[in-house]
Structures are given as structure tokens and as C-alpha cells.
Motif scaffolding. Sequence first.
Motif, mmCIF file in Angstrom:
data_model
loop_
_atom_site.group_PDB
_atom_site.id
_atom_site.type_symbol
_atom_site.label_atom_id
_atom_site.label_comp_id
_atom_site.label_asym_id
_atom_site.label_seq_id
_atom_site.Cartn_x
_atom_site.Cartn_y
_atom_site.Cartn_z
ATOM 1 N N THR A 31 0.859 -1.183 0.000
ATOM 2 C CA THR A 31 0.000 0.000 0.000
ATOM 3 C C THR A 31 0.893 1.229 0.000
ATOM 4 O OG1 THR A 31 -1.802 -1.136 1.123
ATOM 5 C CG2 THR A 31 -1.766 1.266 1.292
ATOM 6 N N ASP A 33 0.755 5.232 0.509
ATOM 7 C CA ASP A 33 0.034 6.433 0.922
ATOM 8 C C ASP A 33 0.684 7.615 0.218
ATOM 9 O OD1 ASP A 33 -2.013 5.606 2.837
ATOM 10 O OD2 ASP A 33 -0.323 4.901 4.032
ATOM 11 N N HIS A 34 -0.060 8.276 -0.646
ATOM 12 C CA HIS A 34 0.477 9.381 -1.434
ATOM 13 C C HIS A 34 0.481 10.661 -0.597
ATOM 14 C CE1 HIS A 34 0.251 6.553 -4.674
ATOM 15 N NE2 HIS A 34 -1.042 6.397 -4.460
ATOM 16 N N GLU A 35 1.630 11.318 -0.554
ATOM 17 C CA GLU A 35 1.782 12.506 0.288
ATOM 18 C C GLU A 35 1.056 13.730 -0.256
ATOM 19 O OE1 GLU A 35 5.691 13.499 1.675
ATOM 20 O OE2 GLU A 35 6.271 11.381 1.748
ATOM 21 N N ARG A 37 -1.611 16.274 -1.592
ATOM 22 C CA ARG A 37 -3.039 16.501 -1.316
ATOM 23 C C ARG A 37 -3.474 17.712 -2.120
ATOM 24 N NH1 ARG A 37 -4.291 14.292 4.098
ATOM 25 N NH2 ARG A 37 -2.416 13.196 4.733
ATOM 26 N N SER A 88 -1.852 10.073 -7.364
ATOM 27 C CA SER A 88 -1.130 8.804 -7.253
ATOM 28 C C SER A 88 0.034 8.669 -8.230
ATOM 29 C CB SER A 88 -2.095 7.629 -7.458
ATOM 30 O OG SER A 88 -2.474 7.494 -8.818
ATOM 31 N N ARG A 119 -6.871 13.313 -0.444
ATOM 32 C CA ARG A 119 -5.622 12.556 -0.467
ATOM 33 C C ARG A 119 -5.936 11.193 -1.062
ATOM 34 N NH1 ARG A 119 -5.304 8.585 3.383
ATOM 35 N NH2 ARG A 119 -6.879 8.695 5.025
ATOM 36 N N ARG A 121 -4.619 6.868 -1.734
ATOM 37 C CA ARG A 121 -3.838 5.695 -1.330
ATOM 38 C C ARG A 121 -4.023 4.628 -2.398
ATOM 39 N NH1 ARG A 121 -5.701 3.757 4.206
ATOM 40 N NH2 ARG A 121 -7.533 3.035 3.092
ATOM 41 N N THR A 123 -3.180 0.531 -3.498
ATOM 42 C CA THR A 123 -2.744 -0.801 -3.087
ATOM 43 C C THR A 123 -2.570 -1.639 -4.342
ATOM 44 O OG1 THR A 123 -3.934 -0.631 -0.989
ATOM 45 C CG2 THR A 123 -3.309 -2.847 -1.715
ATOM 46 N N ASP A 149 -11.171 11.872 6.567
ATOM 47 C CA ASP A 149 -10.866 10.463 6.316
ATOM 48 C C ASP A 149 -12.068 9.659 5.847
ATOM 49 O OD1 ASP A 149 -8.107 10.615 6.787
ATOM 50 O OD2 ASP A 149 -8.401 10.401 8.945
#
Length: 167
Positions: A31, A33-35, A37, A88, A119, A121, A123, A149
Motif C-alpha cells: 500500500t 500512501d500518497h503525500e 493533497r 497517485s 488525499r 492511497r 494498493t 478520512d
Amino acid sequence: MRLADRHGFSTERRGGRMTGRYYEEFEVGETIDHEKRRTVSESDNQRFCDMTMNQQPLHLDEEFAGETRFGERLVNGLYTLSLAVGLSIPDTTDGTIVANLSYDEVEHPNPVFHGDTIRARSTVTDKRETSDGERGIVTMHVEAFNQDDELVCEFDRTALSLKRPEE
């Protein structure tokens, strides 16, 4: 430094390292997590609707949208999808992609509103070499979340990726 693979695709290296990954660098199950935003503005939504000729009042008409169950305008879902892809790319396919092959199973479980910060993410769910063994196909499940979130968009993205050049 510029590199060209055997298919003529060239990639730009930044600071000696490319930001995207070659096929071999993806691991099924990992996975990312892309910083990056982005806070979505009213202008972003308006321009996207104008460029795509989508004049849906739920996206553009404050009075109309105010009378819906949402109570305000919603950001165009295709913009949200596109933004998630864009967020991404630096960590996945920037400079290493041949083509995006598909976007599947797109869902928008919660709306996006002007002012939301998105944001993403990814996988890695699958990878395999092409039949000629020259490139690789990578599938990623991409999720986009707002500042609270809440999941606002999810989809599967399949990309045709370059293999690491022989040195």
C-alpha cells in the motif's frame, strides 16, 4: 539524464531518480500512501465542468443544489476520480508508464464539496508480464479520502508499465 527504452519511450530522471516505478518495483499487496493533497476549489469544479461540457446543475447551480438532500453543490465525480489518479502518479507511474489500460469498479460512496482536501492511497492488487515479456501490467486499487478520512472515491486502475532498462 534522459533514458530511452527499446520502444522509444524516454523518461526524465530528477535528481538521479525517477519518481515512478518500473514494473519490477511494484509488489502485490503493498500500500502506497500518497503525500500530495489538494483542496478542491469552486473554480476547479467549474473549470472541469466547462471543459467536459457537463452542465449538471447539481455541480454548478447553488440554488438548485441547495434544494437537494446535499444542501450544496457537489464536486463533479469525474474530477474526483481524475484528481485521485493525478495524486497517485508521482509515486506509481510518473515516467514509467506506457498507457493506462482501464479504470474499473468506480464508486463514489460519499460526496466531495468545495473546500474539501483530497488525499489518495494505492494498493497493488495484481501484476503480470505482458505475453511478449517486454513490459508489465500492474493493477492498483486506488482510494481517495477527504480531510475527515471519509472515503469519497475508489476504483481499480490498470497500467501498462515499462520494465527496468538493462544497464
